[in-house]
Design a protein around this motif. Structure first.
Motif, PDB file in Angstrom:
ATOM      1  N   ASP A   1       0.849  -1.186   0.000  1.00  0.00           N
ATOM      2  CA  ASP A   1       0.000   0.000   0.000  1.00  0.00           C
ATOM      3  C   ASP A   1       0.887   1.238   0.000  1.00  0.00           C
ATOM      4  O   ASP A   1       1.748   1.391   0.867  1.00  0.00           O
ATOM      5  CB  ASP A   1      -0.894  -0.002   1.245  1.00  0.00           C
ATOM      6  N   THR A   2       0.663   2.120  -0.974  1.00  0.00           N
ATOM      7  CA  THR A   2       1.501   3.305  -1.112  1.00  0.00           C
ATOM      8  C   THR A   2       0.644   4.515  -1.434  1.00  0.00           C
ATOM      9  O   THR A   2      -0.583   4.446  -1.454  1.00  0.00           O
ATOM     10  CB  THR A   2       2.574   3.067  -2.203  1.00  0.00           C
ATOM     11  N   ALA A   3       1.280   5.645  -1.673  1.00  0.00           N
ATOM     12  CA  ALA A   3       0.592   6.874  -2.075  1.00  0.00           C
ATOM     13  C   ALA A   3       1.621   7.821  -2.651  1.00  0.00           C
ATOM     14  O   ALA A   3       2.794   7.814  -2.242  1.00  0.00           O
ATOM     15  CB  ALA A   3      -0.121   7.528  -0.898  1.00  0.00           C
ATOM     16  N   GLY A   4       1.186   8.662  -3.583  1.00  0.00           N
ATOM     17  CA  GLY A   4       2.097   9.608  -4.195  1.00  0.00           C
ATOM     18  C   GLY A   4       2.655  10.626  -3.230  1.00  0.00           C
ATOM     19  O   GLY A   4       3.719  11.195  -3.457  1.00  0.00           O
TER      20      GLY A   4
ATOM     21  N   THR B   1      14.008  14.203  -1.362  1.00  0.00           N
ATOM     22  CA  THR B   1      14.129  13.528  -2.656  1.00  0.00           C
ATOM     23  C   THR B   1      13.815  12.037  -2.581  1.00  0.00           C
ATOM     24  O   THR B   1      13.969  11.319  -3.572  1.00  0.00           O
ATOM     25  CB  THR B   1      15.548  13.712  -3.220  1.00  0.00           C
ATOM     26  N   VAL B   2      13.376  11.563  -1.423  1.00  0.00           N
ATOM     27  CA  VAL B   2      13.101  10.137  -1.234  1.00  0.00           C
ATOM     28  C   VAL B   2      11.588   9.925  -1.221  1.00  0.00           C
ATOM     29  O   VAL B   2      10.875  10.520  -0.409  1.00  0.00           O
ATOM     30  CB  VAL B   2      13.720   9.616   0.088  1.00  0.00           C
ATOM     31  N   HIS B   3      11.088   9.091  -2.133  1.00  0.00           N
ATOM     32  CA  HIS B   3       9.651   8.884  -2.276  1.00  0.00           C
ATOM     33  C   HIS B   3       9.339   7.399  -2.415  1.00  0.00           C
ATOM     34  O   HIS B   3      10.075   6.654  -3.071  1.00  0.00           O
ATOM     35  CB  HIS B   3       9.119   9.642  -3.492  1.00  0.00           C
ATOM     36  N   ALA B   4       8.230   6.989  -1.803  1.00  0.00           N
ATOM     37  CA  ALA B   4       7.871   5.568  -1.771  1.00  0.00           C
ATOM     38  C   ALA B   4       7.683   4.984  -3.162  1.00  0.00           C
ATOM     39  O   ALA B   4       8.126   3.865  -3.446  1.00  0.00           O
ATOM     40  CB  ALA B   4       6.605   5.372  -0.933  1.00  0.00           C
TER      41      ALA B   4
ATOM     42  N   LEU C   1       1.898  -9.714  -7.383  1.00  0.00           N
ATOM     43  CA  LEU C   1       2.082  -8.591  -6.473  1.00  0.00           C
ATOM     44  C   LEU C   1       1.023  -7.534  -6.742  1.00  0.00           C
ATOM     45  O   LEU C   1       0.885  -7.045  -7.868  1.00  0.00           O
ATOM     46  CB  LEU C   1       3.472  -7.979  -6.640  1.00  0.00           C
ATOM     47  N   VAL C   2       0.266  -7.169  -5.715  1.00  0.00           N
ATOM     48  CA  VAL C   2      -0.779  -6.157  -5.814  1.00  0.00           C
ATOM     49  C   VAL C   2      -0.258  -4.854  -5.212  1.00  0.00           C
ATOM     50  O   VAL C   2       0.193  -4.835  -4.061  1.00  0.00           O
ATOM     51  CB  VAL C   2      -2.062  -6.609  -5.087  1.00  0.00           C
ATOM     52  N   ILE C   3      -0.303  -3.788  -5.987  1.00  0.00           N
ATOM     53  CA  ILE C   3       0.115  -2.474  -5.504  1.00  0.00           C
ATOM     54  C   ILE C   3      -1.119  -1.578  -5.446  1.00  0.00           C
ATOM     55  O   ILE C   3      -1.788  -1.353  -6.453  1.00  0.00           O
ATOM     56  CB  ILE C   3       1.189  -1.857  -6.409  1.00  0.00           C
ATOM     57  N   ALA C   4      -1.413  -1.095  -4.251  1.00  0.00           N
ATOM     58  CA  ALA C   4      -2.537  -0.188  -4.024  1.00  0.00           C
ATOM     59  C   ALA C   4      -1.986   1.210  -3.773  1.00  0.00           C
ATOM     60  O   ALA C   4      -0.943   1.371  -3.125  1.00  0.00           O
ATOM     61  CB  ALA C   4      -3.358  -0.649  -2.829  1.00  0.00           C
ATOM     62  N   THR C   5      -2.680   2.214  -4.272  1.00  0.00           N
ATOM     63  CA  THR C   5      -2.270   3.594  -4.033  1.00  0.00           C
ATOM     64  C   THR C   5      -3.487   4.435  -3.675  1.00  0.00           C
ATOM     65  O   THR C   5      -4.627   4.002  -3.841  1.00  0.00           O
ATOM     66  CB  THR C   5      -1.528   4.168  -5.254  1.00  0.00           C
ATOM     67  N   LYS C   6      -3.217   5.627  -3.181  1.00  0.00           N
ATOM     68  CA  LYS C   6      -4.285   6.542  -2.765  1.00  0.00           C
ATOM     69  C   LYS C   6      -4.119   7.866  -3.484  1.00  0.00           C
ATOM     70  O   LYS C   6      -2.985   8.360  -3.605  1.00  0.00           O
ATOM     71  CB  LYS C   6      -4.232   6.758  -1.254  1.00  0.00           C
ATOM     72  N   VAL C   7      -5.240   8.442  -3.927  1.00  0.00           N
ATOM     73  CA  VAL C   7      -5.205   9.772  -4.537  1.00  0.00           C
ATOM     74  C   VAL C   7      -6.244  10.639  -3.846  1.00  0.00           C
ATOM     75  O   VAL C   7      -7.215  10.151  -3.284  1.00  0.00           O
ATOM     76  CB  VAL C   7      -5.472   9.720  -6.051  1.00  0.00           C
ATOM     77  N   GLY C   8      -6.016  11.934  -3.908  1.00  0.00           N
ATOM     78  CA  GLY C   8      -6.922  12.881  -3.265  1.00  0.00           C
ATOM     79  C   GLY C   8      -6.162  13.966  -2.530  1.00  0.00           C
ATOM     80  O   GLY C   8      -6.334  15.155  -2.837  1.00  0.00           O
TER      81      GLY C   8
END
Length: 295
Positions: A61-64, A70-73, A88-95
């Motif tokens: 589970d990640t997010a932008g 300079t370090v980002h997931a 592999l399932v990658i979930a992200t969040k926006v908003g």
């Protein structure tokens, strides 16, 4: 530690077509220990991600907005794991939108969501996102506003094939129902742990509908962290740690609950992942529940 052989109860069918382990990994702490803490060494984050997959993680589970300096997931995930292993399932969040201080206190409009989704696709190196949550409310309280127009925008991107499944995050039951009337909601991501059970009603609704429930702050965090003293007696029975007991309780409380503890430490990662094999007894669950205050 008291364990038994893993069974189908240790997995969950997300959206009807993605079989994942119920203990996954949250990427928020990869880049920094908190949203406002100093950045971590990216090499450590890459090592943690690779080890997580080796230990059986198939849901990240990640997010932008998970990043510092300079370090980002997203970039750590891509560098560590692309080309991504099958399953592999990658979930992200926006908003959420970052303000001048770097905190995600702003909120995107419906018209801005396409850009955020396309940015996530580019940064992760994907043609389609497995699961995208509409994260509601920024850093504000849950509920109190319509999410229809924003969720409709994500539903349109799903229809185009940019998103496989949709979820909602930081919502109340009314917002969950509003989103579900627009398009299938396969997961809800809200604040929940043993000492913060305000969301029991929505968790029960998710169980009825087969919707995944993904608690953030599974080991506390936020405004009501766990109290280790409450877990130590149960932990001692199993040769486990209080954090492992907290995670095991989450996995025991509902078959639709998917835990995503996050860490930037290889040692904490190993400890967290071992919790998947901890089986709490009926007496353990009674002792834990009776010693805590709900809500």
């Amino acid at each position: 530690m008291t364990t038994d052989t893993p069974t189908s109860a240790d997995t969950f069918l997300l959206g009807g077509d993605l079989r994942i382990n119920r203990l996954g990994f949250g990427a928020m702490r990869l880049a920094a220990n908190s949203l406002h803490g100093p950045p971590r060494d990216p090499a450590t984050g890459i090592a943690v991600l690779r080890r997580a997959v080796e230990l059986g993680v198939d849901h990240i589970d990640t997010a932008g907005f998970y990043g510092r300096g300079t370090v980002h997931a997203h970039e750590l995930i891509r560098e560590a794991l692309a080309p991504y292993p099958a399953g592999l399932v990658i979930a992200t969040k926006v908003g959420p939108l970052r303000d001048a201080t770097g905190m995600p206190s702003g909120e995107a409009t419906a018209d801005q969501l396409r850009g955020l989704v396309e940015e996530d696709l580019r940064r992760l190196g994907l043609d389609r996102l497995d699961l995208v949550y509409l994260r509601v409310g920024g850093l504000g309280p849950v509920g109190g506003t319509s999410i229809a127009r924003r969720f409709e925008a994500l539903a349109a991107l799903r229809a185009e094939g940019l998103i496989r499944h949709l979820g909602v995050s930081n919502v109340d039951p009314a917002q969950y129902a509003e989103a579900s009337a627009i398009a299938p909601v396969v997961a809800v991501q809200n604040h929940f742990h043993l000492q913060y059970r305000d969301d029991t009603e929505l968790l029960a609704r998710c169980a009825e509908t087969g919707t995944g429930y993904v608690p953030f702050f599974p080991l506390g965090g936020g405004t009501r962290p766990i109290d280790p003293e409450r877990y130590r007696r149960v932990a001692a029975r199993h040769g486990a740690t209080p954090a492992q007991v907290a995670l095991a309780w989450l996995l025991a409380v509902s078959p639709v609950l998917l835990a995503i503890p996050g860490t930037g430490s290889p040692e904490h990662l190993a400890e967290n992942m071992a919790a998947a094999n901890l089986r709490l007894t009926a007496q353990d669950l009674t002792d834990l529940t009776e010693s805590n205050v709900t809500g």
